[in-house]
Design a protein around this motif. Structure first.
Motif, mmCIF file in Angstrom:
data_model
loop_
_atom_site.group_PDB
_atom_site.id
_atom_site.type_symbol
_atom_site.label_atom_id
_atom_site.label_comp_id
_atom_site.label_asym_id
_atom_site.label_seq_id
_atom_site.Cartn_x
_atom_site.Cartn_y
_atom_site.Cartn_z
ATOM 1 N N SER A 1 0.858 -1.175 -0.284
ATOM 2 C CA SER A 1 0.503 -0.069 -0.055
ATOM 3 C C SER A 1 0.775 1.348 0.308
ATOM 4 O O SER A 1 0.862 2.104 -0.320
ATOM 5 C CB SER A 1 -1.278 -0.238 1.122
ATOM 6 O OG SER A 1 -0.017 -0.106 2.133
ATOM 7 N N GLY A 2 1.850 1.551 0.614
ATOM 8 C CA GLY A 2 3.064 2.770 0.457
ATOM 9 C C GLY A 2 3.555 3.302 0.005
ATOM 10 O O GLY A 2 3.512 3.753 -0.831
ATOM 11 N N LEU A 3 4.823 2.004 -0.864
ATOM 12 C CA LEU A 3 5.049 1.564 -2.439
ATOM 13 C C LEU A 3 4.158 2.086 -3.072
ATOM 14 O O LEU A 3 4.551 2.690 -4.533
ATOM 15 C CB LEU A 3 5.988 0.415 -2.617
ATOM 16 C CG LEU A 3 6.745 0.618 -1.742
ATOM 17 C CD1 LEU A 3 7.652 -1.116 -2.286
ATOM 18 C CD2 LEU A 3 7.301 1.874 -1.440
ATOM 19 N N CYS A 4 2.737 1.164 -3.301
ATOM 20 C CA CYS A 4 2.203 1.658 -4.485
ATOM 21 C C CYS A 4 1.056 2.676 -4.540
ATOM 22 O O CYS A 4 1.270 3.464 -5.340
ATOM 23 C CB CYS A 4 0.987 0.560 -4.642
ATOM 24 S SG CYS A 4 2.022 -1.679 -5.330
ATOM 25 N N GLY A 5 0.804 3.148 -3.249
ATOM 26 C CA GLY A 5 0.224 4.337 -3.012
ATOM 27 C C GLY A 5 0.754 5.673 -3.213
ATOM 28 O O GLY A 5 0.600 6.409 -3.948
ATOM 29 N N GLY A 6 2.208 5.816 -2.808
ATOM 30 C CA GLY A 6 3.232 6.458 -3.046
ATOM 31 C C GLY A 6 3.229 6.868 -4.595
ATOM 32 O O GLY A 6 3.505 7.964 -5.151
ATOM 33 N N ALA A 7 4.002 5.812 -5.526
ATOM 34 C CA ALA A 7 3.764 5.404 -6.453
ATOM 35 C C ALA A 7 3.308 6.006 -8.175
ATOM 36 O O ALA A 7 2.772 7.199 -8.600
ATOM 37 C CB ALA A 7 4.610 4.367 -7.364
ATOM 38 N N LEU A 8 1.579 5.783 -7.250
ATOM 39 C CA LEU A 8 0.176 6.497 -7.629
ATOM 40 C C LEU A 8 0.424 7.811 -7.933
ATOM 41 O O LEU A 8 0.090 8.717 -8.734
ATOM 42 C CB LEU A 8 -0.556 5.587 -7.234
ATOM 43 C CG LEU A 8 -2.140 6.057 -8.342
ATOM 44 C CD1 LEU A 8 -2.734 5.900 -9.879
ATOM 45 C CD2 LEU A 8 -3.595 4.948 -7.096
ATOM 46 N N VAL A 9 0.162 8.068 -6.235
ATOM 47 C CA VAL A 9 0.393 9.860 -6.454
ATOM 48 C C VAL A 9 0.630 10.698 -7.498
ATOM 49 O O VAL A 9 0.857 11.616 -7.759
ATOM 50 C CB VAL A 9 0.417 10.169 -4.591
ATOM 51 C CG1 VAL A 9 -0.010 11.426 -4.953
ATOM 52 C CG2 VAL A 9 -0.941 9.575 -4.150
ATOM 53 N N GLY A 10 2.463 10.300 -6.933
ATOM 54 C CA GLY A 10 3.483 10.354 -7.614
ATOM 55 C C GLY A 10 3.266 10.931 -8.846
ATOM 56 O O GLY A 10 3.745 12.130 -10.355
ATOM 57 N N PHE A 11 2.835 10.116 -9.835
ATOM 58 C CA PHE A 11 2.801 9.507 -11.176
ATOM 59 C C PHE A 11 1.312 10.307 -11.721
ATOM 60 O O PHE A 11 1.539 11.427 -12.471
ATOM 61 C CB PHE A 11 2.234 8.779 -11.781
ATOM 62 C CG PHE A 11 2.198 8.403 -12.883
ATOM 63 C CD1 PHE A 11 2.294 8.495 -13.608
ATOM 64 C CD2 PHE A 11 0.863 7.842 -14.039
ATOM 65 C CE1 PHE A 11 2.782 7.619 -15.824
ATOM 66 C CE2 PHE A 11 0.407 8.415 -15.270
ATOM 67 C CZ PHE A 11 1.614 8.006 -15.854
ATOM 68 N N LEU A 12 0.218 10.494 -10.711
ATOM 69 C CA LEU A 12 -0.546 11.796 -11.199
ATOM 70 C C LEU A 12 -0.608 13.209 -10.935
ATOM 71 O O LEU A 12 -0.474 13.310 -11.496
ATOM 72 C CB LEU A 12 -2.172 11.001 -10.233
ATOM 73 C CG LEU A 12 -2.690 9.669 -10.749
ATOM 74 C CD1 LEU A 12 -3.770 9.973 -9.404
ATOM 75 C CD2 LEU A 12 -2.823 9.772 -11.860
ATOM 76 N N VAL A 13 0.523 13.141 -9.769
ATOM 77 C CA VAL A 13 1.286 14.850 -10.064
ATOM 78 C C VAL A 13 2.328 15.094 -11.126
ATOM 79 O O VAL A 13 1.882 15.993 -11.570
ATOM 80 C CB VAL A 13 2.014 15.148 -8.576
ATOM 81 C CG1 VAL A 13 3.134 16.183 -8.388
ATOM 82 C CG2 VAL A 13 0.800 14.098 -7.522
ATOM 83 N N HIS A 14 3.376 14.242 -11.076
ATOM 84 C CA HIS A 14 4.367 14.266 -12.224
ATOM 85 C C HIS A 14 4.352 13.973 -13.858
ATOM 86 O O HIS A 14 4.361 13.604 -14.347
ATOM 87 C CB HIS A 14 5.503 14.345 -11.609
ATOM 88 C CG HIS A 14 6.059 15.255 -10.416
ATOM 89 N ND1 HIS A 14 5.830 16.315 -10.553
ATOM 90 C CD2 HIS A 14 5.417 14.701 -9.398
ATOM 91 C CE1 HIS A 14 6.222 16.585 -9.065
ATOM 92 N NE2 HIS A 14 5.534 15.665 -8.644
ATOM 93 N N GLY A 15 4.033 12.152 -13.836
ATOM 94 C CA GLY A 15 4.136 11.846 -14.704
ATOM 95 C C GLY A 15 2.742 12.090 -15.559
ATOM 96 O O GLY A 15 2.721 11.995 -16.840
ATOM 97 N N THR A 16 1.936 12.561 -15.559
ATOM 98 C CA THR A 16 0.347 13.001 -16.612
ATOM 99 C C THR A 16 1.326 13.732 -16.888
ATOM 100 O O THR A 16 0.629 14.224 -18.484
ATOM 101 C CB THR A 16 -0.454 12.881 -16.007
ATOM 102 O OG1 THR A 16 -0.073 13.897 -14.355
ATOM 103 C CG2 THR A 16 -1.452 12.206 -15.382
#
Length: 479
Positions: free
Chosen positions: A325-340
């Motif tokens: 939950s920590g790694l996947c959740g953090g990666a998802l938030v980071g992608f939504l902020v920067h990756g998009t």
């Protein structure tokens, strides 16, 4: 020190669990000490404006964007946050060890003296070793306040951490800070003065009475004129937008060249150039940003220590859930902020203006994920072998952290090899990994000697006002 410091349930577990707890703390501290360079290398090696422009800075666009995404999603703020988490946990460990040792007030004296010297290390690191973004100064000051919370339960510490965390996130999202408020007030005053001058000039200028309306004019001619005007307006708008974009890039280039001139100067010039930034970091930004940013993570670390997260007494399933939950959740938030904004086809997934509010959440989630992962690995022989390099580095974190500054300053600044501004994003990341590899080799070799790291030894020597036997290096004095 108060001899009634509450002992956590972690203190009652078997000696193997206690040993695992120290391995977990050392491994996480080592990972943070190495990983923090993956972000700092860009501050050392390229102009500030260049970091956010991976597509413009250099020729290898795909590799640069990939490197930038890795850093902004998994590293930026995360390793500093992990460092702060471990500092909070270690502060509790230190105070408990001092409480069990004889000496009464001497124990508290040693604790505060250690923090006082951390502040001194931070000042030297910032001004003389040329790293304005030093964390030792902040840790030294905030660590003194942690003493008051030494007997607080894990749940209460967790509640305090959440309150500070929310306040920090709101501050980031709204942009409110002492520094920003002062800047906004100055800009508002300047705008008010400009508006006042404009009103005065307007009142003194006769109104244009050339006739904007002519009732007798033919309606067809008016329509044609309007269409022609609309076309001209569109052309003017496009031309103005292009001119503004060109002006923006010209300004960014000017800023980058100016920063390169500052970093490629002599040592005394670089000291003079960076001193104002260091002063701001250790004064204004300390109060407006660092107290909330670092303080929240320290309290989370203290709470997790009290709740047994570092002792290994949680079930493997709990650590696994924490990891995923920590790694996947953090990666998802980071992608939504920067990756998009960087990966084609995901523009509609952008969370827009919410990115600043989620900065703290991203790094906390990844930090928790790493804590869970290390706890899982330490339960397996193969996992402990995998963690051994990080454990070795985690036992000399101060030497590792300051050593990175010395190496990078010599590599990139003008009085050294002068490589500042000459590398692209992926190249700088490779340099950071090469420095990490050298530091791991050094840490493993140093570990065999049974001694504390050079900087750790110096800190302890200063704290105790005299030399100590090199082999007398308990875990409480690591970093």
């Amino acid at each position: 020190m108060d001899q009634r410091i509450r002992r956590t349930s972690a203190d009652t577990v078997a000696s193997a669990s206690a040993s695992n707890r120290l391995v977990v703390l050392d491994a996480l501290r080592g990972l943070a000490a190495l990983g923090i360079l993956w972000r700092n290398i860009f501050v050392f090696g390229m102009p500030t404006v260049a970091f956010a422009l991976p597509e413009e800075w250099g020729e290898t666009v795909v590799a640069n964007v990939a490197s930038w995404l890795f850093v902004v999603i998994f590293v930026d703020g995360t390793m500093r946050g992990l460092f702060s988490l471990i500092f909070g946990a270690t502060a509790i460990l230190l105070m408990e060890r001092h409480a069990r040792a004889p000496g009464g007030l001497l124990a508290a004296d040693l604790y505060f003296r250690r923090l006082m010297w951390l502040i001194v290390f931070g000042i030297v690191h910032g001004y003389l070793l040329l790293w304005p973004h030093d964390v030792l100064y902040v840790y030294g000051i905030l660590g003194m306040f942690l003493f008051v919370f030494r007997n607080v339960s894990g749940r209460t510490l967790l509640a305090i951490a959440l309150v500070i965390f929310v306040a920090s996130s709101l501050k980031d999202g709204t942009g409110l800070s002492l520094d920003r408020i002062s800047s906004d007030a100055f800009e508002a005053a300047q705008s008010e003065q400009a508006a006042s001058r404009s009103e005065t000039e307007t009142s003194e200028t006769p109104a244009d009475s050339s006739g904007s309306s002519q009732p007798q004019e033919d309606s067809r001619l008016k329509s044609q004129a309007a269409e022609s005007q609309d076309g001209e307006d569109q052309d003017d708008a496009a031309r103005q937008e292009a001119e503004e974009e060109a002006a923006m890039f010209d300004e960014l280039e000017r800023m980058a060249l100016a920063e390169m001139d500052e970093r490629l100067a002599s040592y005394t010039e670089v000291v003079r150039n960076l001193a104002p930034e260091t002063f701001q970091e250790q004064t204004t930004l300390f109060f407006s940003d660092h107290i909330l940013d670092v303080g929240a993570m320290m309290f989370f670390g203290m709470a997790l220590y009290r709740l047994g997260a570092f002792s290994g007494r949680w079930k493997s399933s709990h650590y696994a859930m924490m990891t995923v939950s920590g790694l996947c959740g953090g990666a998802l938030v980071g992608f939504l902020v920067h990756g998009t904004s960087a990966v084609p086809g995901f523009e509609n997934w952008s969370i827009g203006s919410w990115d600043a509010y989620l900065y703290n959440l991203r790094r906390l989630l990844i930090g928790l994920g790493l804590i869970g992962l290390v706890n899982l690995l330490v339960r397996r022989d193969a996992g402990q072998s995998l963690l051994s390099p990080f454990v070795a580095v985690g036992r000399i974190p101060l030497t590792t952290y300051i050593g990175q500054t010395v190496i990078c300053v010599l590599l990139f600044y003008g009085f050294g090899f002068g490589l500042f501004g000459s590398m692209e994003h992926h190249q700088l990341l490779l340099v950071a990994l090469a420095i990490n590899a050298a530091q791991i080799v050094f840490a493993l070799a140093w570990q065999r000697s049974g001694r504390q790291g050079p900087m750790e030894w110096l800190l302890r020597w200063l704290t105790q006002k005299g030399p100590v036997p090199p082999t007398d290096a308990g875990p409480e004095h690591r970093g």
